[in-house]
Scaffold this motif. Sequence first.
Motif, PDB file in Angstrom:
ATOM      1  N   LEU A 241      58.311   5.637 137.797  1.00 17.47           N
ATOM      2  CA  LEU A 241      58.485   4.245 137.418  1.00 17.47           C
ATOM      3  C   LEU A 241      58.826   4.219 135.928  1.00 17.47           C
ATOM      4  CD1 LEU A 241      58.318   1.278 138.390  1.00 17.47           C
ATOM      5  CD2 LEU A 241      55.971   1.248 137.520  1.00 17.47           C
ATOM      6  N   TYR A 242      59.973   3.618 135.601  1.00 16.50           N
ATOM      7  CA  TYR A 242      60.419   3.567 134.205  1.00 16.50           C
ATOM      8  C   TYR A 242      60.357   2.134 133.709  1.00 16.50           C
ATOM      9  CZ  TYR A 242      63.380   4.053 130.067  1.00 16.50           C
ATOM     10  OH  TYR A 242      63.866   4.037 128.785  1.00 16.50           O
ATOM     11  N   ARG A 243      59.638   1.929 132.581  1.00 20.54           N
ATOM     12  CA  ARG A 243      59.552   0.626 131.928  1.00 20.54           C
ATOM     13  C   ARG A 243      60.536   0.626 130.776  1.00 20.54           C
ATOM     14  NH1 ARG A 243      54.492   1.811 133.901  1.00 20.54           N
ATOM     15  NH2 ARG A 243      53.436   0.079 134.994  1.00 20.54           N
ATOM     16  N   ALA A 244      61.625  -0.139 130.938  1.00 23.15           N
ATOM     17  CA  ALA A 244      62.733  -0.056 129.999  1.00 23.15           C
ATOM     18  C   ALA A 244      62.351  -0.489 128.589  1.00 23.15           C
ATOM     19  CB  ALA A 244      63.903  -0.885 130.511  1.00 23.15           C
ATOM     20  N   ALA A 245      61.592  -1.566 128.451  1.00 23.58           N
ATOM     21  CA  ALA A 245      61.258  -2.093 127.121  1.00 23.58           C
ATOM     22  C   ALA A 245      60.443  -1.094 126.305  1.00 23.58           C
ATOM     23  CB  ALA A 245      60.504  -3.411 127.253  1.00 23.58           C
ATOM     24  N   GLN A 246      59.544  -0.388 126.972  1.00 22.72           N
ATOM     25  CA  GLN A 246      58.682   0.569 126.283  1.00 22.72           C
ATOM     26  C   GLN A 246      59.242   1.992 126.312  1.00 22.72           C
ATOM     27  OE1 GLN A 246      57.537  -1.398 128.865  1.00 22.72           O
ATOM     28  NE2 GLN A 246      56.668  -3.019 127.579  1.00 22.72           N
ATOM     29  N   GLY A 247      60.259   2.223 127.145  1.00 19.99           N
ATOM     30  CA  GLY A 247      60.786   3.573 127.288  1.00 19.99           C
ATOM     31  C   GLY A 247      59.802   4.523 127.928  1.00 19.99           C
ATOM     32  N   GLN A 248      58.903   3.989 128.762  1.00 12.06           N
ATOM     33  CA  GLN A 248      57.830   4.782 129.353  1.00 12.06           C
ATOM     34  C   GLN A 248      58.177   5.178 130.788  1.00 12.06           C
ATOM     35  OE1 GLN A 248      54.368   2.297 129.044  1.00 12.06           O
ATOM     36  NE2 GLN A 248      54.004   2.803 126.889  1.00 12.06           N
ATOM     37  N   LEU A 249      57.871   6.437 131.098  1.00  7.28           N
ATOM     38  CA  LEU A 249      58.129   6.985 132.422  1.00  7.28           C
ATOM     39  C   LEU A 249      56.800   7.381 133.055  1.00  7.28           C
ATOM     40  CD1 LEU A 249      60.715   7.702 134.103  1.00  7.28           C
ATOM     41  CD2 LEU A 249      60.378  10.046 133.305  1.00  7.28           C
ATOM     42  N   GLN A 250      56.502   6.810 134.205  1.00  2.00           N
ATOM     43  CA  GLN A 250      55.250   7.095 134.908  1.00  2.00           C
ATOM     44  C   GLN A 250      55.561   7.788 136.229  1.00  2.00           C
ATOM     45  OE1 GLN A 250      53.008   3.583 135.932  1.00  2.00           O
ATOM     46  NE2 GLN A 250      51.535   4.714 137.189  1.00  2.00           N
ATOM     47  N   ARG A 251      54.985   8.966 136.426  1.00  8.40           N
ATOM     48  CA  ARG A 251      55.215   9.716 137.654  1.00  8.40           C
ATOM     49  C   ARG A 251      54.429   9.094 138.802  1.00  8.40           C
ATOM     50  NH1 ARG A 251      53.671  14.389 140.630  1.00  8.40           N
ATOM     51  NH2 ARG A 251      55.401  15.824 141.037  1.00  8.40           N
ATOM     52  N   LEU A 252      55.125   8.791 139.899  1.00 10.48           N
ATOM     53  CA  LEU A 252      54.483   8.198 141.063  1.00 10.48           C
ATOM     54  C   LEU A 252      54.070   9.237 142.087  1.00 10.48           C
ATOM     55  CD1 LEU A 252      56.871   5.133 141.574  1.00 10.48           C
ATOM     56  CD2 LEU A 252      54.652   5.170 140.417  1.00 10.48           C
ATOM     57  N   GLY A 253      54.873  10.265 142.248  1.00 10.42           N
ATOM     58  CA  GLY A 253      54.511  11.295 143.215  1.00 10.42           C
ATOM     59  C   GLY A 253      55.698  12.131 143.625  1.00 10.42           C
ATOM     60  N   SER A 254      55.414  13.357 144.082  1.00 12.71           N
ATOM     61  CA  SER A 254      56.457  14.277 144.516  1.00 12.71           C
ATOM     62  C   SER A 254      56.927  13.932 145.919  1.00 12.71           C
ATOM     63  CB  SER A 254      55.924  15.707 144.482  1.00 12.71           C
ATOM     64  OG  SER A 254      56.844  16.607 145.078  1.00 12.71           O
ATOM     65  N   LEU A 255      58.185  14.221 146.195  1.00  8.77           N
ATOM     66  CA  LEU A 255      58.706  14.034 147.544  1.00  8.77           C
ATOM     67  C   LEU A 255      58.281  15.172 148.468  1.00  8.77           C
ATOM     68  CD1 LEU A 255      62.304  12.687 146.795  1.00  8.77           C
ATOM     69  CD2 LEU A 255      60.222  11.417 147.296  1.00  8.77           C
ATOM     70  N   TYR A 256      57.802  16.275 147.873  1.00  8.50           N
ATOM     71  CA  TYR A 256      57.240  17.393 148.641  1.00  8.50           C
ATOM     72  C   TYR A 256      55.920  17.765 147.972  1.00  8.50           C
ATOM     73  CZ  TYR A 256      61.900  17.957 150.717  1.00  8.50           C
ATOM     74  OH  TYR A 256      63.084  17.765 151.386  1.00  8.50           O
ATOM     75  N   PRO A 257      54.855  17.014 148.223  1.00 11.25           N
ATOM     76  CA  PRO A 257      53.606  17.163 147.460  1.00 11.25           C
ATOM     77  C   PRO A 257      52.986  18.558 147.518  1.00 11.25           C
ATOM     78  CG  PRO A 257      53.576  15.143 148.754  1.00 11.25           C
ATOM     79  CD  PRO A 257      54.763  15.927 149.209  1.00 11.25           C
TER      80      PRO A 257
END
Length: 523
Positions: A241-257
């Motif tokens: 999940l990328y928050r454009a205003a803050q330039g922050q990238l949050q990992r949600l999860g792997s497609l192959y956990p």
Amino acid sequence: LTPQATNPVILLNKENGVLNVGITAVWPSKTNEPGKVRMGKWTQYGMQAAWTVMSADLKTGEGDIIIQGNEHTETFILDANSEVVGRVDTDDKKNVWTLFARDGNSWRSIYSATSDTGESPIVSATLPDGRFAAIGRIGDDDRDSLAAIDPKTGQTTKLFSDARYDVGGYIKDRWTNTIVGASHVADFSTQTFFDPQLQKVRDAVAAKFPNTYALLESWDAARSLFVVRAQASGGPPALYLYRAAQGQLQRLGSLYPSVDDASSGQRVALTYKARDGTPIPSYLTTPVGQPMKNLPLVMLVHGGPASRDTFAFDYWASFLASRGYAVLQPNFRGSDGYGDKWEKAGYHQWGGLMQNDVSDGVAAMIKAGIADPARVCIVGASYGGYAALAGATMTPDLYRCAVSVGGISDLMAMQYRLKQFASGNSASVDYWRLSIGEGEANLKSLSPIQHVDAVKAPILLLHGRDDTVVPFDQSFTMSNALRNAHKNVRLVELVADDHWLSFADTRTQALTEIETFLAANLK
């Protein structure tokens, strides 16, 4: 996330005359039609079917026909307000397609051209300025581009192209229902946005993954939150999940956990020379921590044949590398993405040039000292399954074993099935005629089932029982022919699965079978 919806509604499930086959196209409703969506469906048209745009109520599932085409209609084009503004018709007999612009209740022809199969390059959405769009070759170009077509004049303007690779798709903003960019595949998938705001976000996100790729999958209406699919290293991709205003990238999860970098293999892009000197682009995956020397080799051949492999994480290659094998994935001539000449070089070359390009990959790996010449297996699905069987029957001394997953063994039977279940002049029949070729003697000579006596290596056949692309009989009859010839063969029926191994249980079953088979023959 926990699903909140209860009692889901199946759209257009009870409408008379609607043919619920295939994947439908979906567009947002018009601004004055809240609670509805527009869907593309096949509907009855006399004794035939016609492509139709329908409106569906999200609460009741009920729908109405907005506009129905005729038996020649291939697609409709909808603008930013989901108004039908264009239509494409195809003449299957002449392989001519025609683009129409809508003027009130009438249609005006603005562009017409021929293609090898009759299919048009026109896409079903417009650019923000209302122009139509197409993905295909422009003029004498060898590679596909994204072009704009003026609905008033028919004038064509190239919007985006790449010097080496085909443009593979367009990017649509789901909130504006318009085309805002294009995508193509180099070694990794790449996006180019025409919208400066989206391009700025794309560049900012891509900078966080400098050696791999990052793709904007979706965004909110305010363009403040973005879902990103990206590969951080050699392991599997993940969602962020990328928050454009803050330039922050949050990992949600792997497609192959359950898969990590260590078990994914070390992956390199390389080219090797075919016997005529042509460089063949390919990808090599080897076990982590092992020197690339004298390894058992799996030639992993992609389907299509007009498809291609990329440098991105591949679960087949990673799985095999985790079991100790080097895995080579060649983009042989006949693969797509590298231009028209490269793809068409594979026409009528089943068992010929395309197969030679694969065989030459084996020779290159042996010459480089990477592969042990006594421990080479060929594995593939769909067309790759054909290539595996062709390898075992046409070059029987090259491989210690072969694995075909949903592969074709009898080209005559396959051509007959296509003509039986599709119109004799349909685009699919035309494509396979161009790809495989014609003539009973020719098709028999290229069919692995005709050459079972030459087989020396054990063969593993896996096939989904509900495969609607390559029928199960292709593996069943091959198995019988091999058994009658007293060859070593095992047939595994993947119960209730399809051509793409869509279900987790049978996908795991297939990989387990392949693991056991390779261990018995290459170790």
